[in-house]
Design an enzyme around this catalytic site. Structure first.
Site, short mmCIF file in Angstrom:
data_model
loop_
_atom_site.label_atom_id
_atom_site.label_comp_id
_atom_site.label_asym_id
_atom_site.label_seq_id
_atom_site.Cartn_x
_atom_site.Cartn_y
_atom_site.Cartn_z
CG ASP A 82 59.73 66.10 49.11
OD1 ASP A 82 60.40 66.95 49.74
OD2 ASP A 82 58.53 66.27 48.80
CE LYS A 97 55.54 73.53 52.45
NZ LYS A 97 55.55 72.11 52.13
C1 PLP Z 1 54.87 71.52 51.02
C2 PLP Z 1 55.58 70.33 50.51
C3 PLP Z 1 55.72 70.13 49.14
C4 PLP Z 1 55.08 71.04 48.11
O1 PLP Z 1 55.50 72.35 48.14
P1 PLP Z 1 54.52 73.50 47.56
O2 PLP Z 1 55.44 74.61 47.28
O3 PLP Z 1 53.52 73.80 48.64
O4 PLP Z 1 53.87 72.97 46.32
C5 PLP Z 1 56.43 69.04 48.72
N1 PLP Z 1 56.96 68.16 49.60
C6 PLP Z 1 56.85 68.33 50.92
C7 PLP Z 1 57.47 67.34 51.83
C8 PLP Z 1 56.14 69.40 51.43
O5 PLP Z 1 55.99 69.54 52.75
#
Ligand code: PLP
Length: 403
Positions: free
Chosen positions: A193, A218
């Site tokens: 991630d 994000k």
């Molecule tokens: C927000 C986030 C996600 C998930 O994203 P969404 O679009 O809100 O489902 C995954 N990994 C990290 C590190 C995040 O901050």
């Protein structure tokens, strides 16, 4: 241009996904800058022969069925692929969480064992303890700072290692090359991630990671108005990733793709400012008596700082700090009165956010111990001096609430 790997990332972001076939009418009839929004469910075929051809091909860049996408989705996927050296392709998902689960399902099967970083985003853990467990995949959690020691946790059926660096809430930077080497030695896949750094500040595939996950919600979108996830991978994992996503029916709407593509054009510029402001604010927080520790990878006191220096080319605007003593009520006094910070979870937009976080509720392989409660900040694009003045008043309120 876009396909020249020597072009600098800032320039590539401007050209990415803007194929002439998607922006021009042809025959000298003119063109536009942005790939337009193609909304579609039905695809029309010229005749039965073309219909049959379409069924067999399953190719990118060919209209087949609405779920397969149109030039709007293809343009965004291609642009994200362009940002990641060594990538074969990108699948898009309706959220970052859908990208995490879509990537995991493309490499795991019942009977497998998964190693998950202890500082993972909480919904990622939920998927392991909920869906994967009942599906017959066992997950064990590891210390984010484990490095090459991960080899000792591997079992004969360990099929995948999941990384998130820096970690959610606590920002430990992992030794990605060491963990990748241990995985490769046993033929296990690595998934990471990479939402915090994006491909601009950490080239995950280049460091040997197999599948890189980005919550486009994000920084890629960057304006708090769209939700989306992306998984980018190299040739060896591409077909499996694509087939899994297609079988599960993943799809994103063209309008959201347009928003994320628009965000992408200014990503490099925004990240530069997020980084500069966040580093300035992190250093300032360290000078305050009410602050015990600042958890920001660019600060030498933060866990894994040396690894961040070695492997990353920048830092984004999200970090935490630990208060010196005090309780949740005093922390709320700090946050509630802030003028420039919203209170909310989904970060990476142009606006600053402050959030109370309690890492002890989301750790099982390690124990979170701290001098006081924790606050996570997402530093937006306001003037950093205004944010510092706001936080300064907040820390005064915190001190007063501590009595
Ligand atoms: C927000 C986030 C996600 C998930 O994203 P969404 O679009 O809100 O489902 C995954 N990994 C990290 C590190 C995040 O901050």
């Amino acid at each position: 241009m876009a396909d020249d790997p020597k072009t600098r990332p800032e320039t590539r972001l401007i050209h990415a996904g803007r194929r002439k076939a998607w922006t021009h009418l042809g025959d000298g009839a003119g063109g536009i800058v942005n790939p337009p929004v193609w909304r579609a469910s039905t695809i029309l075929y010229e005749d039965v022969a073309h219909l049959k051809q379409g069924t067999q091909a399953n190719r990118d860049g060919q209209l087949f069925y609405g779920r397969r996408g149109t030039p709007t989705q293809w343009a965004l996927a291609e642009a994200i692929t362009d940002m990641e050296p060594g990538a074969e392709g990108t699948m898009l998902y309706s959220s970052g969480v859908a990208a995490v689960t879509g990537a995991l399902l493309s490499v795991l099967k019942p009977g497998d064992h998964l190693l998950m970083v202890d500082s993972a985003y909480d919904p990622t853990r939920n998927f392991c303890e909920g869906f994967l467990k009942s599906w017959g995949v066992e997950t064990s959690y590891y210390d984010p700072m484990i490095g090459a020691g991960i080899a000792d946790l591997m079992r004969p059926n360990t099929r995948a290692i999941f990384l998130e660096s820096p970690g959610s809430l606590t920002f430990e930077v992992q030794d990605v090359p060491a963990i990748v080497a241990a995985a490769k030695a046993q033929g296990a896949r690595t998934l990471m991630d990479n939402t915090w750094a994006t491909s601009l500040y950490f080239s995950a595939l280049d460091k040997g990671v197999d599948l890189v996950i980005t919550a486009a919600t994000k920084y890629l979108g960057g304006h708090s108005d769209a939700m989306m996830g992306a998984v980018t991978t190299h040739k060896a994992c591409w077909m499996s990733l694509r087939r899994t996503a297609q079988m599960l029916g993943h799809f994103v709407g063209a309008d959201d793709c347009y928003l994320v593509l628009r965000g992408l054009r200014t990503l490099a510029l925004r990240l530069k400012q997020h980084e500069a402001s966040a580093v300035q604010i992190a250093h300032w927080l360290e000078t305050r008596d009410e602050v015990a520790r600042v958890l920001h990878p660019a600060l030498p006191s933060s866990p894994g700082h040396q690894l961040w220096r070695r492997d990353f080319t920048g830092a984004s605007g999200l970090f935490s700090f630990v208060l010196q003593g005090g309780d949740a009520t005093a922390r709320a006094a700090l946050i509630d009165g802030l003028a420039h910070f919203g209170i909310g979870y989904s970060w990476g937009g142009y606006e600053s956010l402050a959030l109370p976080v309690d890492p002890e509720n989301y750790r099982t392989a390690t124990r979170w111990q701290a001098e006081g409660p924790v606050v996570r900040l997402s530093i937006g694009l306001e003037h950093p001096d205004d944010l510092i003045a706001d936080l300064s008043a907040g820390l005064d309120r915190f001190r007063a609430a501590c009595g």
